[in-house]
Design a protein around this motif. Sequence first.
Motif, PDB file in Angstrom:
ATOM      1  N   VAL A  14       0.208   5.223   6.168  1.00 24.50           N
ATOM      2  CA  VAL A  14       0.173   3.792   6.125  1.00 24.50           C
ATOM      3  C   VAL A  14      -0.619   3.538   4.621  1.00 24.50           C
ATOM      4  N   GLY A  51      -4.723   7.653  -2.638  1.00 26.72           N
ATOM      5  CA  GLY A  51      -4.969   8.330  -1.442  1.00 26.72           C
ATOM      6  C   GLY A  51      -3.876   8.822  -0.420  1.00 26.72           C
ATOM      7  N   LEU A  68       4.481   4.716   4.108  1.00 31.15           N
ATOM      8  CA  LEU A  68       4.855   3.440   4.486  1.00 31.15           C
ATOM      9  C   LEU A  68       3.973   2.421   3.570  1.00 31.15           C
ATOM     10  N   GLU A  69       4.914   1.606   2.703  1.00 32.41           N
ATOM     11  CA  GLU A  69       4.061   0.633   1.514  1.00 32.41           C
ATOM     12  C   GLU A  69       4.514  -0.829   1.769  1.00 32.41           C
ATOM     13  N   GLY A 106       3.895  -3.263  -0.336  1.00 32.29           N
ATOM     14  CA  GLY A 106       4.365  -3.645  -1.363  1.00 32.29           C
ATOM     15  C   GLY A 106       5.245  -2.740  -2.379  1.00 32.29           C
ATOM     16  N   GLY A 164      -9.762  -0.161  -8.895  1.00 32.51           N
ATOM     17  CA  GLY A 164     -10.226   1.141  -8.579  1.00 32.51           C
ATOM     18  C   GLY A 164      -9.614   2.069  -9.602  1.00 32.51           C
ATOM     19  N   THR A 175      -4.695   1.920   3.766  1.00 33.20           N
ATOM     20  CA  THR A 175      -4.381   0.751   3.288  1.00 33.20           C
ATOM     21  C   THR A 175      -5.470  -0.055   2.753  1.00 33.20           C
ATOM     22  N   TYR A 211     -12.142 -10.253 -11.029  1.00 30.64           N
ATOM     23  CA  TYR A 211     -11.549  -9.216 -12.015  1.00 30.64           C
ATOM     24  C   TYR A 211     -10.206  -9.529 -12.468  1.00 30.64           C
ATOM     25  N   LEU A 213     -17.351  -7.871  -0.799  1.00 31.39           N
ATOM     26  CA  LEU A 213     -16.856  -6.422  -1.284  1.00 31.39           C
ATOM     27  C   LEU A 213     -17.059  -5.446  -0.177  1.00 31.39           C
ATOM     28  N   PHE A 234     -16.171   0.282   2.353  1.00 27.79           N
ATOM     29  CA  PHE A 234     -16.273   0.091   0.545  1.00 27.79           C
ATOM     30  C   PHE A 234     -17.740  -0.494   0.518  1.00 27.79           C
ATOM     31  N   GLY A 257     -15.699   5.289  -5.176  1.00 23.97           N
ATOM     32  CA  GLY A 257     -14.817   5.124  -4.365  1.00 23.97           C
ATOM     33  C   GLY A 257     -13.867   6.065  -4.354  1.00 23.97           C
ATOM     34  N   PHE A 258     -13.517   6.700  -5.596  1.00 24.17           N
ATOM     35  CA  PHE A 258     -12.533   7.722  -5.994  1.00 24.17           C
ATOM     36  C   PHE A 258     -13.166   9.074  -5.097  1.00 24.17           C
ATOM     37  N   PRO A 259     -14.437   9.736  -5.537  1.00 25.22           N
ATOM     38  CA  PRO A 259     -14.926  10.856  -4.883  1.00 25.22           C
ATOM     39  C   PRO A 259     -14.982  10.843  -3.164  1.00 25.22           C
TER      40      PRO A 259
END
Length: 522
Positions: free
Chosen positions: A10, A15, A33-34, A36, A44, A183, A210, A311, A332, A340-342
């Motif tokens: 989902v 990711g 499943l998305e 949007g 990110g 998600t 942002y 956040l 997070f 976040g990515f690693p």
Amino acid sequence: MKEHFDIAVVGSGFGGSLLAMIARQLGLSVILLERGRHPRMAIGESSTPLSNLLLDELANRYGLANIRPLSKWKSWRTSHPELACGLKRGFTFLHHGPGHMGPVQRDNQLLVAASPHNGIADTHWYRADFDAYLVNEARRMGVAYLDQVDLSRFSEAGQEIRMHGRSTESEVEITARFVVDATGPRGFLHRALGLGERELQGMLATAGLYSHFSGVRRLDETGGVALDSEPPYPVDDAAVHHLFQGGWVWVLHFCNGLTSAGIAATNLLAEELQLAEGKPAWTRVLQRIPVLEEQFRDANAIQPFQHIPRLGFCSAEVAGMNWALLPSAAGFVDPLLSTGFPLTLLGVARLAEILERDWNTERLAFRLQEYAQATEGELLATARLIGALYANLGNFPVFSAVSLLYFAAVSYAETARRLGQPQLAPSFLLHDHPRFGADCARVLERARTADSDRDSSMLLDEIHRVIEPFDVAGLSDPTRRNWYPVDAGDLLSAAHKIGVGRDEVMEMLERCGFNASAISQI
Ligand SMILES: Cc1cc2nc3c(=O)[nH]c(=O)nc-3n(C[C@H](O)[C@H](O)[C@H](O)COP(=O)(O)OP(=O)(O)OC[C@H]3O[C@@H](n4cnc5c(N)ncnc54)[C@H](O)[C@@H]3O)c2cc1C
């Protein structure tokens, strides 16, 4: 629509799509499943050497040949010029003291290079393009995909998970043996299962604001940074962090003329700036930092401002018998240092290995609990680091030293992996390393609470003692005055710290795309 799959993923950010592709490559039936619809903006964006190495490792291991070029600037731009990204040669930190006017001077700069030249540089991922490409790749590989789906119910029935929802056209009922939640924070399973939250100890509550902008000038055009010699890389080709008491602003330039920028701030500063107001708050941010005001003089936000009132997040549970949250859904901390990515990619790699080795074994439940512990441990370690950095946003010498703990840990991990020694650095930030982990936690706690100049100077010495045995990047060298290039000589002289010889480092440098001339000069 009513269908059964081995795995339902989902959320189709990078990711979710990566995990879906890998599961498919392992021979499982998968649906993605998305809520949007791609292409869409996602935040990110800034990658790091470790995240790109992890992406490359996943692509190699699971036969994702079309993903591999996206792990470096040059191969990305050559193979996919149609997908926008930004050039990231390093991490630029610029400290702005109260009332400071004029360019940022050398003693308020920290420049840490991430690559020796553009060819093998990192990138900022323009997520609208990047994520849409990954979804299309997943579909091409046989992953079923359903977008604009609003999942409303989730139930466990024996060995099976059942999810109900609505797509634009019809009712949807999906059954799967296993569900991966990709998600994001406070996402689908967190709400559907009422998982609860746990505290991110050591981290303050922060908020964010942002957007994406056109017309942002570069600091090397506005003269916002005073350079007394040739810097290790052009200061704008980086994740640029503007630091000030209580918060920081990021600026990331993409090759399509757009720039991502935003602020993360403690609740105190967020309230003072009234971040919830969006555009007027952004104007107030710029007015406080003359260098930024000049850079954004002709800029226009091309997306509505997004305000995130909280956040930080950490789910109280990360995995069950037949479900797991990706690290990005489990928690997070803050955009600072692009963790976040690693974290997400380490989680994808761990789940992929579980699917590969334990999908049909009795060890599955045990391995999922290991995954949950690893995910939680890494999030909490990240919170300790970022919390100590926030506590020192107004004290640049301590901030810089604390950030070197991060650079020491990730460059050691990256080098160990590249030299085929991943067991030396199994966890993010080496947080469970018997020596570095404990020492680092101790100095971070001191950094969070240090309140005098004497404390600060003792702390700097202690941080350098913690870093030295793991430093493969010349971070312990005070003559660099906070400018750290990627220097092959540093890696060679630190070979013993990874337990290898100079020849192996030489071979690794050549394999990784260092200039032969740079190596031969050593
Ligand atoms: C302000 C900010 C800046 C950041 N900057 C950086 C950075 O520079 N570098 C870095 O490494 N990390 C950064 N991060 C963290 C980064 O955003 C995440 O690590 C990353 O986006 C995780 O990717 P993902 O694909 O797992 O999830 P996401 O990018 O969060 O994608 C989630 C997907 O799930 C979909 N979705 C959500 N709910 C549902 C639902 N109920 N049903 C179906 N689909 C759903 C969404 O539409 C979306 O497509 C930042 C985070 C924030 C908040």
